[in-house]
Design a protein around this motif. Structure first.
Motif, short mmCIF file in Angstrom:
data_model
loop_
_atom_site.label_atom_id
_atom_site.label_comp_id
_atom_site.label_asym_id
_atom_site.label_seq_id
_atom_site.Cartn_x
_atom_site.Cartn_y
_atom_site.Cartn_z
N GLY A 19 31.11 49.78 40.98
CA GLY A 19 30.49 51.09 41.15
C GLY A 19 30.39 51.85 39.84
O GLY A 19 29.38 52.53 39.58
N TYR A 20 31.41 51.74 39.00
CA TYR A 20 31.36 52.40 37.70
C TYR A 20 30.25 51.82 36.83
O TYR A 20 29.60 52.54 36.07
CB TYR A 20 32.72 52.25 37.02
CG TYR A 20 32.80 52.89 35.66
CD1 TYR A 20 32.96 54.26 35.52
CD2 TYR A 20 32.72 52.12 34.51
CE1 TYR A 20 33.04 54.85 34.28
CE2 TYR A 20 32.80 52.71 33.26
CZ TYR A 20 32.96 54.07 33.14
OH TYR A 20 33.03 54.64 31.91
N SER A 21 30.03 50.52 36.94
CA SER A 21 28.94 49.88 36.19
C SER A 21 27.59 50.46 36.60
O SER A 21 26.74 50.75 35.76
CB SER A 21 28.98 48.36 36.41
OG SER A 21 27.95 47.72 35.68
N TYR A 22 27.39 50.62 37.92
CA TYR A 22 26.15 51.24 38.39
C TYR A 22 26.04 52.69 37.91
O TYR A 22 24.95 53.16 37.55
CB TYR A 22 26.10 51.22 39.93
CG TYR A 22 25.93 49.84 40.52
CD1 TYR A 22 24.99 48.95 40.01
CD2 TYR A 22 26.70 49.42 41.60
CE1 TYR A 22 24.82 47.68 40.56
CE2 TYR A 22 26.55 48.17 42.15
CZ TYR A 22 25.61 47.29 41.64
OH TYR A 22 25.45 46.05 42.17
N TYR A 23 27.15 53.38 37.88
CA TYR A 23 27.17 54.76 37.39
C TYR A 23 26.73 54.84 35.94
O TYR A 23 25.95 55.73 35.55
CB TYR A 23 28.59 55.31 37.57
CG TYR A 23 28.89 56.58 36.82
CD1 TYR A 23 28.50 57.82 37.30
CD2 TYR A 23 29.61 56.54 35.63
CE1 TYR A 23 28.80 58.98 36.62
CE2 TYR A 23 29.92 57.70 34.95
CZ TYR A 23 29.51 58.92 35.44
OH TYR A 23 29.80 60.07 34.76
N LEU A 24 27.21 53.91 35.11
CA LEU A 24 26.81 53.90 33.71
C LEU A 24 25.31 53.66 33.54
O LEU A 24 24.72 54.12 32.58
CB LEU A 24 27.59 52.81 32.96
CG LEU A 24 29.08 53.04 32.76
CD1 LEU A 24 29.72 51.82 32.08
CD2 LEU A 24 29.34 54.29 31.92
N GLN A 25 24.71 52.96 34.49
CA GLN A 25 23.28 52.67 34.41
C GLN A 25 22.42 53.78 35.02
O GLN A 25 21.19 53.70 34.97
CB GLN A 25 22.98 51.35 35.14
CG GLN A 25 23.74 50.15 34.58
CD GLN A 25 23.57 48.93 35.45
OE1 GLN A 25 22.45 48.45 35.67
NE2 GLN A 25 24.68 48.40 35.96
N GLY A 26 23.07 54.78 35.61
CA GLY A 26 22.31 55.83 36.26
C GLY A 26 21.79 55.42 37.63
O GLY A 26 20.92 56.10 38.19
N ARG A 27 22.34 54.37 38.22
CA ARG A 27 21.94 53.91 39.55
C ARG A 27 22.85 54.61 40.57
O ARG A 27 23.79 54.03 41.10
CB ARG A 27 22.03 52.39 39.63
CG ARG A 27 21.07 51.69 38.68
CD ARG A 27 21.38 50.22 38.50
NE ARG A 27 21.35 49.46 39.73
CZ ARG A 27 21.55 48.15 39.81
NH1 ARG A 27 21.80 47.45 38.70
NH2 ARG A 27 21.50 47.52 40.97
N TRP A 28 22.54 55.88 40.83
CA TRP A 28 23.46 56.70 41.61
C TRP A 28 23.64 56.19 43.03
O TRP A 28 24.78 56.21 43.55
CB TRP A 28 22.96 58.15 41.64
CG TRP A 28 22.50 58.70 40.33
CD1 TRP A 28 21.31 59.33 40.07
CD2 TRP A 28 23.19 58.68 39.08
NE1 TRP A 28 21.22 59.70 38.76
CE2 TRP A 28 22.37 59.32 38.12
CE3 TRP A 28 24.42 58.20 38.66
CZ2 TRP A 28 22.73 59.49 36.80
CZ3 TRP A 28 24.80 58.35 37.34
CH2 TRP A 28 23.97 58.98 36.43
N ALA A 29 22.58 55.75 43.69
CA ALA A 29 22.70 55.30 45.08
C ALA A 29 23.58 54.05 45.16
O ALA A 29 24.44 53.94 46.05
CB ALA A 29 21.31 55.02 45.65
N ASP A 30 23.36 53.08 44.24
CA ASP A 30 24.19 51.87 44.25
C ASP A 30 25.64 52.20 43.92
O ASP A 30 26.57 51.64 44.51
CB ASP A 30 23.64 50.86 43.23
CG ASP A 30 22.30 50.27 43.65
OD1 ASP A 30 22.06 50.20 44.88
OD2 ASP A 30 21.52 49.88 42.77
N ALA A 31 25.83 53.12 42.97
CA ALA A 31 27.19 53.50 42.61
C ALA A 31 27.89 54.17 43.79
O ALA A 31 29.06 53.87 44.10
CB ALA A 31 27.17 54.44 41.41
#
Length: 339
Positions: free
Chosen positions: A178-190
C-alpha cells in the motif's frame, strides 16, 4: 620368707627354697589372668563418645570404561542447537536478509537489492513447506522495498504480489504494498491495500497512519484525520494534514491545518516552524512576481536535522506523496506521525 633378695641380687618373693616354686606358679597365674583381661578389654567396642565416622566409600568405576576415559551420556550427545560445520539454508537466507537491511539503512539500495535476491535464490534450495513460504515471502517483500527506494515501482509491485500469494495474511506485506501505491499517487489502490492489511492487524500503527496519509493526499481530509490522530492526538493529526496539503500544493489549506494544530497545542514547535517556512515561501513568491531578487530562506540545517531525528524516532516508512506542480515547497519535515 627369710629374705627378699636372691643370691644374684634379683628381687624374690616368698620362701627361699621349697615354697618358691609354688609362689612362682601363683605369680605366673596372676600375670596370665591380668593379660587376658587386658586383651579382652581392648577387643571391646569403643564407647559412643569415641566413635569416628568410617572413611567414605569411593565411587564405583563405570562398567565397560577403559582407564583414562570419560563416560559419556549418550542421551545428550545430539544437540540440535549446537554448532554446525556447514551453513544451513535457513542461516544463508537470513544472513543475506540482514546484510540487505544494513545496506538499505546506509542508502546503498543496489547492494541491498543484490542481497535480497541472493536470499530469494537460497529459498529455492530449501525444502517445500510453510517455513520456505514465509522466508520466500519475506525475500520478495524486501526486494519490493528496495525497488521502491530506487523508484522502480513496476518491479516492486510484481514482488509484492508474489509475496502476498505466498503469505496472504501477513499485514507487513499489505502495508508495504500500500505504501508503494501511495508513493506513486495511486490513492485508490493504496487505500484498498492498506484497508486489507488493517483488517488483519486492526491495531497496527503504521497501517493506520499510512491509510490516513493516503486519504489526506487524495483530498479526503475529514476521513484522514481520525487515522492520523488515533495514536498521537488531534494536534499532530492536523499538523500531518498540513504537511501533506503543503506537499501537494494546497498551501492555504495547509496553513489552516497548522493553525488548528496550534490552537489545540500552542507549544507544538514543528507547526510554528512549518508556518514560518510557508510564510517565507509566500513572501519569496511575491517578491519574485514583482521582479525583485528574493531574500534567502532562513531555514537552518539544525532545524532540519532536528525534524528528521524526531521523525525517525516516531515513525517508520511514512513519506510524502509526489508533489503537484507548485511554486511552494513543503515544510522541511512532516511532524510526528505516530508514537
Amino acid at each position: 620368707m627369710r629374705n627378699l633378695t636372691s643370691r644374684n641380687g634379683s628381687f624374690a618373693i616368698g620362701p627361699s627354697s621349697p615354697g618358691r616354686r609354688r609362689w612362682k606358679m601363683a605369680l605366673l597365674s596372676c600375670i596370665a589372668v591380668v593379660s587376658t583381661m587386658l586383651v579382652t578389654s581392648s577387643c571391646k567396642a569403643d564407647p559412643p563418645w569415641r566413635k569416628t565416622d568410617p572413611p567414605p566409600t569411593p565411587p564405583a568405576a563405570p562398567e565397560a570404561v577403559a582407564p583414562g576415559t570419560v563416560p559419556v551420556d549418550l542421551a545428550k550427545v545430539y544437540d540440535p542447537n549446537g554448532f554446525h560445520k556447514d551453513v544451513t539454508q535457513d542461516q544463508r537466507i537470513h544472513v543475506h536478509i540482514d546484510f540487505g537491511r544494513v545496506f538499505e539503512s546506509q542508502g546503498n539500495f543496489e547492494a541491498a537489492l543484490s542481497e535480497y535476491q541472493q536470499a530469494l535464490a537460497a529459498c529455492e534450495h530449501k525444502g517445500i513447506g510453510r517455513s520456505r513460504s514465509a522466508d520466500e515471502a519475506l525475500a520478495h517483500r524486501r526486494i519490493g522495498n528496495a525497488f521502491d527506494r530506487l523508484g522502480r515501482f513496476a518491479q516492486a509491485e510484481l514482488h509484492y504480489k508474489k509475496a502476498l500469494r505466498l503469505s496472504p495474511r501477513d499485514p507487513k506485506i499489505w502495508n508495504d504494498a500500500g505504501y508503494s501505491y501511495y508513493l506513486q499517487g495511486r490513492w485508490a489502490d493504496a487505500e484498498r491495500t492498506l484497508k486489507s492489511g488493517s483488517r488483519l492487524a486492526p491495531e497496527d500503527v503504521k497501517l493506520k497512519t499510512n491509510l490516513g496519509l493516503t486519504l489526506a493526499a487524495a483530498g479526503r481530509t475529514k476521513e484522514a484525520l481520525p487515522f492520523l490522530s488515533q495514536y498521537s492526538g488531534d494536534a499532530i493529526g492536523h499538523a500531518n494534514l498540513g504537511y501533506l496539503l503543503a506537499a501537494t500544493g494546497q498551501v492555504e489549506l495547509a496553513r489552516q491545518q497548522y493553525l488548528q494544530a496550534l490552537a489545540l497545542r500552542p507549544s507544538l514547535d514543528l507547526a510554528h516552524r512549518a508556518l514560518a517556512q510557508l510564510d517565507r515561501a509566500r513572501d519569496a513568491q511575491a517578491v519574485a512576481a514583482a521582479g525583485q531578487p528574493a531574500a534567502p530562506a532562513v531555514i537552518t540545517a539544525s532545524l532540519r536535522a532536528s525534524d528528521d531525528a524526531l521523525l525517525q524516532a516516531a515513525t517508520k516508512r511514512i513519506g510524502t506523496p509526489p508533489p503537484r506542480h507548485s511554486n511552494f515547497a513543503p515544510p522541511s519535515g512532516p511532524p510526528l506521525s505516530g508514537p
